[in-house]
Design a protein around this motif. Structure first.
Motif, PDB file in Angstrom:
ATOM      1  N   PRO A  31       8.683  10.404   8.973  1.00 58.70           N
ATOM      2  CA  PRO A  31       9.550   9.219   9.075  1.00 58.70           C
ATOM      3  C   PRO A  31       8.745   7.919   9.110  1.00 58.70           C
ATOM      4  N   GLY A  32       7.591   7.970   9.763  1.00 56.69           N
ATOM      5  CA  GLY A  32       6.742   6.779   9.792  1.00 56.69           C
ATOM      6  C   GLY A  32       6.284   6.386   8.392  1.00 56.69           C
ATOM      7  N   LEU A  33       6.036   7.404   7.570  1.00 60.87           N
ATOM      8  CA  LEU A  33       5.626   7.113   6.179  1.00 60.87           C
ATOM      9  C   LEU A  33       6.770   6.511   5.364  1.00 60.87           C
ATOM     10  N   ILE A  34       7.983   6.973   5.644  1.00 60.42           N
ATOM     11  CA  ILE A  34       9.133   6.356   4.955  1.00 60.42           C
ATOM     12  C   ILE A  34       9.149   4.859   5.249  1.00 60.42           C
ATOM     13  N   ALA A  35       9.029   4.517   6.534  1.00 57.36           N
ATOM     14  CA  ALA A  35       9.071   3.102   6.926  1.00 57.36           C
ATOM     15  C   ALA A  35       7.867   2.338   6.367  1.00 57.36           C
ATOM     16  N   SER A  36       6.663   2.943   6.451  1.00 56.13           N
ATOM     17  CA  SER A  36       5.487   2.180   6.038  1.00 56.13           C
ATOM     18  C   SER A  36       5.424   2.038   4.515  1.00 56.13           C
ATOM     19  N   GLN A  37       5.887   3.053   3.775  1.00 51.47           N
ATOM     20  CA  GLN A  37       5.944   2.902   2.320  1.00 51.47           C
ATOM     21  C   GLN A  37       6.936   1.811   1.931  1.00 51.47           C
ATOM     22  N   ALA A  38       8.061   1.747   2.638  1.00 47.23           N
ATOM     23  CA  ALA A  38       9.026   0.659   2.390  1.00 47.23           C
ATOM     24  C   ALA A  38       8.337  -0.691   2.608  1.00 47.23           C
ATOM     25  N   VAL A  39       7.553  -0.770   3.683  1.00 44.35           N
ATOM     26  CA  VAL A  39       6.842  -2.019   3.975  1.00 44.35           C
ATOM     27  C   VAL A  39       5.860  -2.359   2.854  1.00 44.35           C
ATOM     28  N   PHE A  40       5.066  -1.374   2.438  1.00 50.63           N
ATOM     29  CA  PHE A  40       4.050  -1.651   1.413  1.00 50.63           C
ATOM     30  C   PHE A  40       4.669  -2.117   0.097  1.00 50.63           C
ATOM     31  N   HIS A  41       5.691  -1.411  -0.348  1.00 51.25           N
ATOM     32  CA  HIS A  41       6.255  -1.754  -1.656  1.00 51.25           C
ATOM     33  C   HIS A  41       6.943  -3.118  -1.638  1.00 51.25           C
ATOM     34  N   ALA A  42       7.665  -3.406  -0.563  1.00 45.82           N
ATOM     35  CA  ALA A  42       8.311  -4.726  -0.470  1.00 45.82           C
ATOM     36  C   ALA A  42       7.254  -5.826  -0.354  1.00 45.82           C
ATOM     37  N   THR A  43       6.202  -5.544   0.421  1.00 40.44           N
ATOM     38  CA  THR A  43       5.180  -6.577   0.608  1.00 40.44           C
ATOM     39  C   THR A  43       4.441  -6.876  -0.688  1.00 40.44           C
ATOM     40  N   PHE A  44       4.052  -5.816  -1.386  1.00 37.18           N
ATOM     41  CA  PHE A  44       3.360  -6.039  -2.660  1.00 37.18           C
ATOM     42  C   PHE A  44       4.200  -6.895  -3.588  1.00 37.18           C
ATOM     43  N   ASP A  45       5.480  -6.549  -3.693  1.00 36.69           N
ATOM     44  CA  ASP A  45       6.313  -7.286  -4.642  1.00 36.69           C
ATOM     45  C   ASP A  45       6.529  -8.728  -4.212  1.00 36.69           C
ATOM     46  N   SER A  46       6.728  -8.949  -2.910  1.00 36.13           N
ATOM     47  CA  SER A  46       7.034 -10.311  -2.455  1.00 36.13           C
ATOM     48  C   SER A  46       5.779 -11.175  -2.297  1.00 36.13           C
ATOM     49  N   THR A  47       4.596 -10.562  -2.353  1.00 35.31           N
ATOM     50  CA  THR A  47       3.384 -11.384  -2.343  1.00 35.31           C
ATOM     51  C   THR A  47       2.808 -11.499  -3.752  1.00 35.31           C
ATOM     52  N   TYR A  48       2.024 -10.506  -4.163  1.00 37.76           N
ATOM     53  CA  TYR A  48       1.392 -10.580  -5.488  1.00 37.76           C
ATOM     54  C   TYR A  48       2.430 -10.723  -6.605  1.00 37.76           C
ATOM     55  N   GLY A  49       3.471  -9.888  -6.532  1.00 39.74           N
ATOM     56  CA  GLY A  49       4.482  -9.905  -7.590  1.00 39.74           C
ATOM     57  C   GLY A  49       5.144 -11.263  -7.705  1.00 39.74           C
ATOM     58  N   ALA A  50       5.622 -11.769  -6.575  1.00 39.09           N
ATOM     59  CA  ALA A  50       6.346 -13.048  -6.588  1.00 39.09           C
ATOM     60  C   ALA A  50       5.406 -14.197  -6.952  1.00 39.09           C
ATOM     61  N   TYR A  51       4.183 -14.153  -6.422  1.00 37.21           N
ATOM     62  CA  TYR A  51       3.237 -15.237  -6.704  1.00 37.21           C
ATOM     63  C   TYR A  51       2.919 -15.310  -8.200  1.00 37.21           C
ATOM     64  N   LEU A  52       2.784 -14.141  -8.789  1.00 37.75           N
ATOM     65  CA  LEU A  52       2.531 -14.069 -10.229  1.00 37.75           C
ATOM     66  C   LEU A  52       3.709 -14.628 -11.020  1.00 37.75           C
ATOM     67  N   ARG A  53       4.900 -14.251 -10.616  1.00 39.37           N
ATOM     68  CA  ARG A  53       6.089 -14.762 -11.312  1.00 39.37           C
ATOM     69  C   ARG A  53       6.190 -16.272 -11.158  1.00 39.37           C
ATOM     70  N   MET A  54       5.822 -16.765  -9.984  1.00 37.86           N
ATOM     71  CA  MET A  54       5.939 -18.201  -9.720  1.00 37.86           C
ATOM     72  C   MET A  54       4.871 -19.004 -10.459  1.00 37.86           C
ATOM     73  N   GLU A  55       3.609 -18.578 -10.327  1.00 34.51           N
ATOM     74  CA  GLU A  55       2.511 -19.407 -10.822  1.00 34.51           C
ATOM     75  C   GLU A  55       2.112 -19.100 -12.261  1.00 34.51           C
ATOM     76  N   THR A  56       2.076 -17.826 -12.623  1.00 35.92           N
ATOM     77  CA  THR A  56       1.601 -17.452 -13.954  1.00 35.92           C
ATOM     78  C   THR A  56       2.732 -17.406 -14.975  1.00 35.92           C
ATOM     79  N   HIS A  57       3.866 -16.885 -14.552  1.00 37.32           N
ATOM     80  CA  HIS A  57       4.978 -16.744 -15.509  1.00 37.32           C
ATOM     81  C   HIS A  57       5.949 -17.920 -15.475  1.00 37.32           C
ATOM     82  N   HIS A  58       5.714 -18.879 -14.594  1.00 38.79           N
ATOM     83  CA  HIS A  58       6.562 -20.085 -14.506  1.00 38.79           C
ATOM     84  C   HIS A  58       8.045 -19.751 -14.377  1.00 38.79           C
ATOM     85  N   LEU A  59       8.325 -18.615 -13.752  1.00 36.98           N
ATOM     86  CA  LEU A  59       9.726 -18.191 -13.654  1.00 36.98           C
ATOM     87  C   LEU A  59      10.550 -19.149 -12.798  1.00 36.98           C
TER      88      LEU A  59
END
Lengths: 262, 306
Positions: free
Chosen positions: A71-99
């Protein structure tokens, strides 16, 4: 346009959904690249730590170590995937892709962008959490049909952590700032939030500090659902997560407005 | 009969920290016209466009778009505008068709209608066979066409273009002009900033020349040319060694001479009898006055760094 349609259109949820749809389309277009990360890492961790290391670890209450960890892995994987997308993913969309720049010239605004990005990060958290749950079920580590509720919980975890991550994304001036977020916050939290061991083993002061981390109530809530060991505390944890989400979402929207509207 | 006003600005001001980008300008843009904003870099053109597009708050003054106030009714205004900003903001995570469809969804246009509009835009801008490619595979001209097509997807009543043809080859520029005139004929109001005087003269019904946040002049291109440089301009190509001699000679004739670096210009000349005969051994060209003469006359030769 009717007043109703207009009011729907002016809420960030509706605008956020349009941003969510954009991210979904981009994900589907690149799914072959994206899909591997969802399955491989939790599988390796479950086998290596849960069964490998777990063979040397005594049971925790009624649970084998693998049952405790899953169960801890369920929660921590949720954390990792959301964090990756909202940091690197979002930053890339904002700065590089001018979205965001493109979106600003449409009826949507900074709050819609933040909500949409967070909704998408949460969707990835849900998929990742469901993947771990499926594996845990296959290994016979799930003790209750209530475990299905871990899937919407993974979504909530994603909303919460994604909102926190978006505060960083909205204020970051370089992509390097994301690295600090991982090394100074996400990874330490991963080890200290009751994913790997029960927090009552910690000295009192540290235990209290660990409960202030957003992953701690998340992991405890999912563990209650997956093992079927329900308690009234779970309601408190749920409220704590909702509170984290609402405060962080407000702050992220504020900082995003300040960044984009000049 | 005069068309109704769709955008009106009164004492519009934009300040960033210690810089005043727009300094109390007023103008009215009428429905269906093509209205140009000219000016050197840093004149305040883009700041004005951004305030109209509701992506930059007004510091002072009043700005109404179709009767809506930019400080309150941003979603309504943004729904009515199609904007092509200077930044190339195509979505490289999506293919060309998806770029149009996702953009439509930001305007709440979805499903069959969105699909139809998207294919119409691809048709209009000759991008049909690129629909499933990544925007990264398109040439600069194609990207610009796609950006304009994208801005038209929700059938805006006002099109805002910030330097739409900068960096394009002549073929693409003429294609864009052709499409813009076509859109104008359909009643769309067009706002345009440009550094190309020929473009402004060709497309704009009226324009303003801005400098340092203020409007210097406003009017139809042909009227501005007539009143500021006259129908005909005499251009004397001269190298710097003989220039001072030439200028002092011209002063004696009482003609309005202006030193433009590579040439000396004479304005307000009517008929050949006014041209001094001692110019015979210079390289003299008589040509119609144009908007570039007006522009340089008003804003000077000094370079702007921004």
């Amino acid at each position: 346009m009717t007043a109703l349609a207009q009011s729907i259109q002016t809420t960030p949820i509706w605008g956020g959904f349009r941003v969510w749809q954009r991210n979904r389309d981009a994900f589907v277009r690149a799914w072959k690249v994206e899909i591997g990360g969802i399955a491989v890492e939790p599988l390796v961790m479950l086998v290596a730590v849960g069964f490998g290391l777990g063979a040397f670890v005594e049971d925790i209450g009624d649970l084998s170590y693998a049952e405790f960890l899953a169960p801890g892995l369920i929660a921590s994987q949720a954390v990792f995937h959301a964090t990756f997308d909202s940091t690197y993913g979002a930053y890339l969309r904002m700065e590089t892709h001018h979205l965001y720049e493109a979106i600003l010239f449409t009826p949507l605004g900074p709050a819609d962008i933040v909500v949409g990005e967070v909704m998408w990060g949460a969707t990835r958290a849900l998929v990742a959490g469901a993947a771990v749950l499926t594996m845990a079920t296959a290994f016979g580590l799930v003790g209750s049909p209530l475990a299905l509720l871990a899937i919407p919980t993974a979504y909530l975890i994603g909303l919460m952590i994604g909102s926190i991550a978006m505060i960083l994304t909205a204020t970051a001036t370089t992509i390097g700032a994301m690295n600090n977020f991982f090394t100074l916050f996400v990874l330490p939290m991963f080890w200290a939030s009751g994913v790997f061991f029960p927090l009552d083993r910690l000295p009192d002061g540290l235990e209290a500090a660990a409960w202030a981390l957003p992953l701690t109530p998340s992991a405890a809530l999912v563990r209650g659902l997956v093992t079927g060991d329900m308690s009234w505390w779970m309601l408190l944890w749920l409220l704590e997560m909702i509170a984290f989400t609402l405060v962080a979402l407000r702050l992220a929207s504020f900082f995003m407005y300040r960044r984009l509207i000049k | 009969m005069q068309s109704p006003t769709v955008i009106s600005a009164r004492d519009l001001t934009k300040r960033y920290r210690d810089l005043t980008a727009v300094d109390g300008i007023s103008f009215d843009i009428r429905q269906g016209e093509c209205f140009g904003f000219l000016g050197p870099n840093g004149a305040g053109k883009t700041s004005t466009m951004k305030m109209i597009s509701c992506v930059s708050p007004v510091t002072a003054g009043e700005l109404l778009v179709q009767g809506w106030d930019v400080t309150r009714d941003q979603r309504a205004i943004k729904s009515a505008l199609g904007v092509v900003s200077q930044a190339d903001s195509l979505d490289s995570g999506l293919n060309v068709l998806q770029n149009l469809l996702s953009y439509g969804r930001y305007f709440n246009i979805d499903g069959e209608a969105a699909r139809r509009h998207a294919w119409e835009a691809l048709e209009l801008f000759q991008l049909r066979d690129k629909a499933y490619q990544s925007p990264d595979e398109l040439s600069g001209g194609m990207r610009r066409r796609l950006l304009i097509g994208r801005a038209l997807l929700h059938e805006p009543s006002i099109l805002v273009l910030d330097e739409p043809t900068t960096g394009l080859d002549p073929q693409t520029r003429h294609l864009v002009w052709d499409k813009l005139l076509h859109l104008k004929s359909q009643g769309i109001t067009i706002l345009l900033t440009t550094h190309y005087m020929e473009e402004a003269a060709y497309l704009c019904d009226r324009l303003v020349v801005m400098d340092r946040g203020r409007i210097l002049v406003e009017g139809a291109p042909s009227d501005l040319i007539l009143s500021h440089v006259g129908q005909e301009v005499v251009e004397i190509r001269v190298d710097w060694r003989r220039k001072s001699q030439l200028l002092s000679g011209l002063n004696g004739h009482g003609l309005e001479a202006e030193d433009r670096g590579d040439a000396v210009l004479l304005y307000g000349v009517n008929g050949s009898n006014q041209i001094p005969s001692d110019l015979d051994d210079y390289d003299v060209i008589r040509r119609p006055g144009n908007l570039e003469d007006v522009f340089l006359r008003l804003t000077g030769r000094e370079l702007r760094e921004s």
